[in-house]
Write a protein that holds these residues in place. Structure first.
Motif, PDB file in Angstrom:
ATOM      1  N   UNK A 201      16.757 -14.875  -2.099  1.00 20.14           N
ATOM      2  CA  UNK A 201      17.552 -14.807  -3.329  1.00 20.14           C
ATOM      3  C   UNK A 201      17.690 -13.364  -3.809  1.00 20.14           C
ATOM      4  N   UNK A 202      16.569 -12.656  -3.905  1.00 24.20           N
ATOM      5  CA  UNK A 202      16.607 -11.274  -4.386  1.00 24.20           C
ATOM      6  C   UNK A 202      16.870 -10.274  -3.270  1.00 24.20           C
ATOM      7  N   UNK A 203      16.743 -10.728  -2.001  1.00 21.47           N
ATOM      8  CA  UNK A 203      16.921  -9.878  -0.819  1.00 21.47           C
ATOM      9  C   UNK A 203      15.956  -8.692  -0.838  1.00 21.47           C
ATOM     10  N   UNK A 204      14.718  -8.992  -1.216  1.00 22.92           N
ATOM     11  CA  UNK A 204      13.680  -7.965  -1.247  1.00 22.92           C
ATOM     12  C   UNK A 204      12.371  -8.517  -0.672  1.00 22.92           C
ATOM     13  N   UNK A 205      11.511  -7.596  -0.236  1.00 26.26           N
ATOM     14  CA  UNK A 205      10.156  -7.955   0.147  1.00 26.26           C
ATOM     15  C   UNK A 205       9.349  -8.155  -1.127  1.00 26.26           C
ATOM     16  N   UNK A 206       8.803  -9.348  -1.302  1.00 28.45           N
ATOM     17  CA  UNK A 206       8.078  -9.671  -2.534  1.00 28.45           C
ATOM     18  C   UNK A 206       6.563  -9.619  -2.367  1.00 28.45           C
ATOM     19  N   UNK A 207       6.071  -9.649  -1.133  1.00 30.55           N
ATOM     20  CA  UNK A 207       4.627  -9.577  -0.929  1.00 30.55           C
ATOM     21  C   UNK A 207       4.340  -9.096   0.484  1.00 30.55           C
ATOM     22  N   UNK A 208       3.263  -8.342   0.615  1.00 25.79           N
ATOM     23  CA  UNK A 208       2.774  -7.889   1.913  1.00 25.79           C
ATOM     24  C   UNK A 208       1.288  -8.209   2.002  1.00 25.79           C
ATOM     25  N   UNK A 209       0.886  -8.832   3.099  1.00 28.08           N
ATOM     26  CA  UNK A 209      -0.474  -9.349   3.238  1.00 28.08           C
ATOM     27  C   UNK A 209      -1.121  -8.742   4.477  1.00 28.08           C
ATOM     28  N   UNK A 210      -2.091  -7.835   4.318  1.00 30.28           N
ATOM     29  CA  UNK A 210      -2.847  -7.358   5.492  1.00 30.28           C
ATOM     30  C   UNK A 210      -3.637  -8.520   6.077  1.00 30.28           C
ATOM     31  N   UNK A 211      -3.784  -8.546   7.389  1.00 27.91           N
ATOM     32  CA  UNK A 211      -4.513  -9.606   8.067  1.00 27.91           C
ATOM     33  C   UNK A 211      -5.765  -9.047   8.737  1.00 27.91           C
ATOM     34  N   UNK A 212      -6.822  -9.810   8.719  1.00 31.68           N
ATOM     35  CA  UNK A 212      -8.113  -9.447   9.307  1.00 31.68           C
ATOM     36  C   UNK A 212      -8.547  -8.061   8.818  1.00 31.68           C
ATOM     37  N   UNK A 213      -8.417  -7.854   7.510  1.00 33.17           N
ATOM     38  CA  UNK A 213      -8.711  -6.545   6.926  1.00 33.17           C
ATOM     39  C   UNK A 213     -10.187  -6.204   6.998  1.00 33.17           C
ATOM     40  N   UNK A 214     -11.046  -7.214   7.156  1.00 35.60           N
ATOM     41  CA  UNK A 214     -12.485  -6.972   7.146  1.00 35.60           C
ATOM     42  C   UNK A 214     -12.958  -6.157   8.341  1.00 35.60           C
ATOM     43  N   UNK A 215     -12.165  -6.082   9.412  1.00 34.07           N
ATOM     44  CA  UNK A 215     -12.597  -5.327  10.593  1.00 34.07           C
ATOM     45  C   UNK A 215     -12.182  -3.860  10.547  1.00 34.07           C
ATOM     46  N   UNK A 216     -11.509  -3.421   9.479  1.00 34.75           N
ATOM     47  CA  UNK A 216     -11.067  -2.026   9.361  1.00 34.75           C
ATOM     48  C   UNK A 216     -12.262  -1.079   9.553  1.00 34.75           C
ATOM     49  N   UNK A 217     -12.057   0.066  10.210  1.00 35.34           N
ATOM     50  CA  UNK A 217     -10.785   0.655  10.638  1.00 35.34           C
ATOM     51  C   UNK A 217     -10.261   0.130  11.977  1.00 35.34           C
ATOM     52  N   UNK A 218     -10.974  -0.796  12.599  1.00 34.98           N
ATOM     53  CA  UNK A 218     -10.445  -1.429  13.810  1.00 34.98           C
ATOM     54  C   UNK A 218      -9.211  -2.239  13.433  1.00 34.98           C
ATOM     55  N   UNK A 219      -8.208  -2.274  14.323  1.00 34.95           N
ATOM     56  CA  UNK A 219      -6.954  -2.948  14.009  1.00 34.95           C
ATOM     57  C   UNK A 219      -6.577  -4.002  15.037  1.00 34.95           C
ATOM     58  N   UNK A 220      -5.946  -5.067  14.537  1.00 33.90           N
ATOM     59  CA  UNK A 220      -5.234  -6.031  15.370  1.00 33.90           C
ATOM     60  C   UNK A 220      -3.776  -6.014  14.952  1.00 33.90           C
TER      61      UNK A 220
END
Length: 325
Positions: A159-178
Motif C-alpha cells: 500500500x505505502x510501497x515502502x519497507x516497513x520493517x527489517x529483521x536480522x536473523x540469527x543475530x546471537x551468533x554475531x559477528x559470525x554471519x549466515x
C-alpha cells in the motif's frame, strides 16, 4: 473479498497451492526454449526469470540487466519484459507483476508491458556488500516478505510501497554471519532457509555457523524459531500445506513434513526424504514452484550430443515420481 481471493492466487505461484490448470501450465512451460533463475505461475501465465549475480570479481557488484519471459497458459505467444537487474523472483497481483531483482522491486503492468515504478528493498542506502542482496520473496496479505541475504528479512508494504520493517536473523551468533537464501509462506508463518556465510579456519567452529530454517510469525512480525539442521548449500525453499521442500541448487531436494517443522523450535526435524534421483539426465536448478501434480523448474541437462556445456531447459516433474507428494 475479491482482493483476498486474488492474494491467495498470487501466493499459489510462490508457495505451491493446488492448480487445476496443471497440464496447461506444463505445456506452456515446456514450450519455452530456456530458463535460468526461477519458475513461477499463476492462473494466467508462467514466468521464467533470468539473472546473473556477478560478471567476475567486481565489488561492489553493479546491476546486470536481465529479463522475465512470460508464457500465457492459453497458448498465446510468449513475451519478455526487460529488468534493470537480474530477475530472481516474481509475484502477481491482478494485472501487476512485482519482480524482485538483486537491487529493487520492479512494479510492472502486464497488460501494457511497461515498468510502472521501482522500489528499494532495504533501508541500507550505501552499495550493498557481497551476499547482502535480496534472494527471494513471498506474498502475505498486502506485504512482500523478502529474504535479504546477510541482512536477514525485509517487509515491504504494497500500500505505502515502502519497507516497513527489517529483521536480522540469527543475530546471537554475531559477528559470525549466515545468509537468508529462500522463503516460503504457509498460513501465518514464513519459513526462511539460512546458509552459512562466514568462513572460519577452525573446522569445529565452522560447523557451528548457523545453517537451518528460521520461522517468522507474520502477524506479529517476530521470530518464532531458529532451527539448525540443514547441510551447507541450501539455495531456496518451496512448500504446500503438507510438505516443505528445501532446494540445494536442485541436487538434492530435502522433503520435510510441514507439521513436524511447525512443531519444532530448537532443532529442525530430520527430513522425511532426500531426493537425489530424477527421471531425466541432470537435475533441477534455480528456484522452483509446485502444485498438487508437478514441480515446475529449470532443469540442468547434458546437450543432445553429450558433449559441451549443460543446457538449462524448463521442465515439469511429477511430484509422485519424485516422492514429493
Amino acid at each position: 473479498m475479491k482482493a483476498h481471493v486474488l492474494a491467495l492466487i498470487v501466493s499459489a505461484a510462490t508457495t505451491a497451492a493446488a492448480a487445476p490448470n496443471s497440464a496447461r501450465i506444463k505445456a506452456a512451460l515446456e514450450a519455452q526454449p530456456t530458463c535460468n533463475s526461477f519458475v513461477r505461475f499463476d492462473d494466467t501465465n508462467v514466468y521464467l526469470g533470468f539473472a546473473r549475480y556477478k560478471e567476475a570479481l567486481e565489488e561492489p557488484r553493479s546491476p546486470i540487466p536481465a529479463q522475465v519471459r512470460i508464457a500465457p497458459i492459453d497458448g498465446s505467444p510468449a513475451f519478455t519484459i526487460a529488468t534493470n537487474d537480474g530477475a530472481i523472483d516474481l509475484v502477481t497481483l491482478g494485472n501487476k507483476a512485482y519482480v524482485l531483482t538483486y537491487t529493487s522491486i520492479e512494479e510492472w503492468s502486464l497488460s501494457d508491458r511497461v515498468r510502472i515504478a521501482e522500489y528499494p528493498t532495504t533501508s541500507v542506502r550505501s552499495p550493498l556488500e557481497y551476499r547482502q542482496h535480496a534472494s527471494s520473496f513471498a506474498l502475505y496479505k498486502n506485504k512482500l516478505v523478502i529474504a535479504h541475504g546477510r541482512l536477514g528479512v525485509s517487509i515491504f508494504d504494497l500500500a505505502s510501497k515502502t519497507v516497513t520493517k527489517e529483521i536480522p536473523l540469527v543475530a546471537s551468533q554475531a559477528p559470525i554471519e549466515s545468509q537468508a537464501t529462500g522463503i516460503t509462506i504457509q498460513g501465518e508463518r514464513a519459513y526462511i532457509t539460512m546458509d552459512s556465510f562466514s568462513l572460519l579456519q577452525d573446522p569445529a567452529q565452522q560447523a557451528k555457523v548457523f545453517k537451518g530454517l528460521v520461522t517468522l510469525d507474520l502477524n506479529s512480525e517476530t521470530i518464532l524459531a531458529e532451527m539448525p539442521g540443514l547441510d551447507p548449500g541450501a539455495t531456496s525453499v518451496f512448500s504446500d500445506a503438507n510438505r516443505l521442500i528445501v532446494n540445494y541448487g536442485g541436487f538434492p531436494l530435502w522433503k520435510f513434513n510441514l507439521e513436524d517443522v511447525r512443531a519444532s523450535r530448537a532443532q529442525l526435524p530430520s527430513p522425511a526424504l532426500r531426493v537425489f534421483k530424477f527421471p531425466l539426465p541432470g537435475h533441477p536448478t534455480g528456484s522452483a514452484a509446485m502444485d498438487d501434480t508437478f514441480v515446475y523448474t529449470c532443469y540442468s541437462t547434458p546437450p543432445p550430443s553429450g558433449n559441451g556445456l549443460m543446457l538449462r531447459v524448463p521442465r515439469a516433474l511429477e511430484r509422485r515420481a519424485l516422492k514429493l507428494d
